[in-house]
Design an enzyme around this catalytic site. Structure first.
Site, PDB file in Angstrom:
ATOM      1  N   ARG A  58      -0.337  -9.094  13.709  1.00  0.00           N
ATOM      2  CA  ARG A  58      -0.942  -8.065  12.860  1.00  0.00           C
ATOM      3  C   ARG A  58      -1.878  -8.693  11.825  1.00  0.00           C
ATOM      4  O   ARG A  58      -2.922  -8.134  11.509  1.00  0.00           O
ATOM      5  CB  ARG A  58       0.150  -7.245  12.157  1.00  0.00           C
ATOM      6  CG  ARG A  58       0.881  -6.315  13.121  1.00  0.00           C
ATOM      7  CD  ARG A  58       2.184  -5.817  12.547  1.00  0.00           C
ATOM      8  NE  ARG A  58       2.021  -4.918  11.413  1.00  0.00           N
ATOM      9  CZ  ARG A  58       2.970  -4.714  10.505  1.00  0.00           C
ATOM     10  NH1 ARG A  58       4.110  -5.355  10.560  1.00  0.00           N
ATOM     11  NH2 ARG A  58       2.755  -3.853   9.537  1.00  0.00           N
ATOM     12  N   LYS A  86       0.837  -1.213   0.000  1.00  0.00           N
ATOM     13  CA  LYS A  86       0.000   0.000   0.000  1.00  0.00           C
ATOM     14  C   LYS A  86       0.868   1.259   0.000  1.00  0.00           C
ATOM     15  O   LYS A  86       0.614   2.198  -0.749  1.00  0.00           O
ATOM     16  CB  LYS A  86      -0.928   0.034   1.238  1.00  0.00           C
ATOM     17  CG  LYS A  86      -1.909  -1.122   1.304  1.00  0.00           C
ATOM     18  CD  LYS A  86      -2.941  -0.927   2.410  1.00  0.00           C
ATOM     19  CE  LYS A  86      -2.378  -1.003   3.810  1.00  0.00           C
ATOM     20  NZ  LYS A  86      -1.885  -2.358   4.179  1.00  0.00           N
ATOM     21  N   ARG A 123      11.559  -6.761   5.314  1.00  0.00           N
ATOM     22  CA  ARG A 123      11.455  -5.307   5.099  1.00  0.00           C
ATOM     23  C   ARG A 123      12.363  -4.552   6.065  1.00  0.00           C
ATOM     24  O   ARG A 123      12.480  -4.893   7.227  1.00  0.00           O
ATOM     25  CB  ARG A 123      10.003  -4.873   5.315  1.00  0.00           C
ATOM     26  CG  ARG A 123       9.795  -3.378   5.187  1.00  0.00           C
ATOM     27  CD  ARG A 123       8.350  -3.039   4.966  1.00  0.00           C
ATOM     28  NE  ARG A 123       7.545  -3.087   6.177  1.00  0.00           N
ATOM     29  CZ  ARG A 123       6.261  -2.739   6.215  1.00  0.00           C
ATOM     30  NH1 ARG A 123       5.646  -2.345   5.115  1.00  0.00           N
ATOM     31  NH2 ARG A 123       5.588  -2.815   7.339  1.00  0.00           N
ATOM     32  N   ARG A 162      11.483  -2.465  11.591  1.00  0.00           N
ATOM     33  CA  ARG A 162      10.426  -2.013  12.504  1.00  0.00           C
ATOM     34  C   ARG A 162      10.161  -3.100  13.535  1.00  0.00           C
ATOM     35  O   ARG A 162      10.146  -4.274  13.209  1.00  0.00           O
ATOM     36  CB  ARG A 162       9.133  -1.753  11.709  1.00  0.00           C
ATOM     37  CG  ARG A 162       9.101  -0.404  11.047  1.00  0.00           C
ATOM     38  CD  ARG A 162       7.941  -0.259  10.073  1.00  0.00           C
ATOM     39  NE  ARG A 162       6.640  -0.710  10.576  1.00  0.00           N
ATOM     40  CZ  ARG A 162       5.507  -0.592   9.888  1.00  0.00           C
ATOM     41  NH1 ARG A 162       5.518  -0.041   8.691  1.00  0.00           N
ATOM     42  NH2 ARG A 162       4.373  -1.012  10.388  1.00  0.00           N
TER      43      ARG A 162
HETATM   44  P1  AMP Z   1       1.020   0.450   9.368  1.00  0.00           P
HETATM   45  O1  AMP Z   1       2.249   1.227   9.131  1.00  0.00           O
HETATM   46  O2  AMP Z   1      -0.147   0.914   8.531  1.00  0.00           O
HETATM   47  O3  AMP Z   1       1.222  -1.054   9.243  1.00  0.00           O
HETATM   48  O4  AMP Z   1       0.572   0.725  10.893  1.00  0.00           O
HETATM   49  C1  AMP Z   1       1.401   0.353  11.964  1.00  0.00           C
HETATM   50  C2  AMP Z   1       0.608   0.293  13.263  1.00  0.00           C
HETATM   51  O5  AMP Z   1       0.043   1.577  13.535  1.00  0.00           O
HETATM   52  C3  AMP Z   1      -0.583  -0.647  13.282  1.00  0.00           C
HETATM   53  O6  AMP Z   1      -0.211  -1.994  13.545  1.00  0.00           O
HETATM   54  C4  AMP Z   1      -1.420  -0.039  14.401  1.00  0.00           C
HETATM   55  O7  AMP Z   1      -0.877  -0.347  15.674  1.00  0.00           O
HETATM   56  C5  AMP Z   1      -1.228   1.449  14.160  1.00  0.00           C
HETATM   57  N1  AMP Z   1      -2.265   1.984  13.226  1.00  0.00           N
HETATM   58  C6  AMP Z   1      -2.041   2.546  11.998  1.00  0.00           C
HETATM   59  N2  AMP Z   1      -3.189   2.921  11.425  1.00  0.00           N
HETATM   60  C7  AMP Z   1      -4.172   2.585  12.293  1.00  0.00           C
HETATM   61  C8  AMP Z   1      -5.594   2.685  12.288  1.00  0.00           C
HETATM   62  N3  AMP Z   1      -6.257   3.210  11.234  1.00  0.00           N
HETATM   63  N4  AMP Z   1      -6.272   2.249  13.371  1.00  0.00           N
HETATM   64  C9  AMP Z   1      -5.650   1.719  14.440  1.00  0.00           C
HETATM   65  N5  AMP Z   1      -4.321   1.574  14.517  1.00  0.00           N
HETATM   66  C10 AMP Z   1      -3.579   1.999  13.466  1.00  0.00           C
END
Ligand code: AMP
Length: 217
Positions: free
Chosen positions: A173, A15, A129, A162
């Site tokens: 996740r 994404k 990653r 990360r």
């Molecule tokens: P990402 O980089 O999109 O994989 O997000 C990393 C982490 O940020 C996720 O595993 C959540 O802990 C938090 N996070 C990001 N976006 C959201 C969202 N829309 N709602 C809840 N938690 C979020």
């Protein structure tokens, strides 16, 4: 062109990569809620302190906090001609709140793009990653290896893994995704604005498919 996009798909489908390409070509901003939260952690803000442990465990931040972040961000002037949501909404409640917010902003014309990649591939992609702590550029141990000195080729920042890209957290996740986020696919399908994209192609070909959807639908 006025364009409001939501990128759906499990963590690791690409994404962020596609959002950056869309941003460059169509001049609408990528809004990555994960990046926004990571920046808060870097800044050591109150919000950052509140979300750090949750994120490290692969759990979701509360809908209220996320909605507030998105409300502020969508009101910024660079969102006038559209935006790309990357990582939001992640629950049905967030999707419903987003609908209300978009109605208030008269931006109800949205397309949700669901990028599809099988789970085995996701685990491989995420565990290999690496990311620059400073500019967010992503690398991959197999496809796009980080420089040997461990410094980002764009900005010289430190390249790290990360916390939430470690294998146990990846599995967590994915479980959270299946339970909380996957229902959004039917949500947008029922509204008639879901488009599916095969994520098991080269970055360029995934982008070509997305361009076609943007152009033809
Ligand atoms: P990402 O980089 O999109 O994989 O997000 C990393 C982490 O940020 C996720 O595993 C959540 O802990 C938090 N996070 C990001 N976006 C959201 C969202 N829309 N709602 C809840 N938690 C979020």
């Amino acid at each position: 062109m006025l364009m409001n996009l939501i990128l759906l798909g499990t963590p690791g489908v690409g994404k962020g990569t596609q959002a950056q390409l869309i941003e460059k070509k169509y001049h609408i901003p990528q809004i990555s809620t994960g990046d926004i939260l990571r920046a808060e952690i870097q800044k050591q803000s109150d919000l950052g302190a509140k979300v750090q442990a949750l994120m490290g465990r692969g759990e979701l931040v509360s809908d209220e906090v996320m909605l507030e972040i998105i409300r502020c961000r969508l009101n910024e002037p660079d969102c006038e001609n559209g935006f790309i949501l990357d990582g939001f909404p992640r629950t049905i409640q967030q999707a419903k709140s987003l609908d209300t917010l978009l109605e208030e902003l008269s931006k109800t014309d949205i397309k949700a793009l669901n990028i599809i990649v099988p789970e085995v591939e996701i685990i491989k992609r995420l565990s290999s990653r690496r990311v620059c702590v400073k500019c967010g550029k992503t690398y991959n141990l197999y496809l796009n290896a980080p420089p040997e000195d461990g410094k980002c080729q764009v900005c010289g920042g430190e390249i790290i893994q990360r916390d939430d890209d470690k294998e146990v957290t990846i599995r967590k996740r994915l479980a959270v995704y299946l339970e909380k986020t996957a229902p959004l696919i039917s949500y947008y399908r029922e509204k008639g604005n879901l488009f599916e994209v095969d994520g098991m192609q080269t970055v360029e070909n995934v982008f070509t498919d997305i361009e076609r959807i943007i152009r033809d639908s």
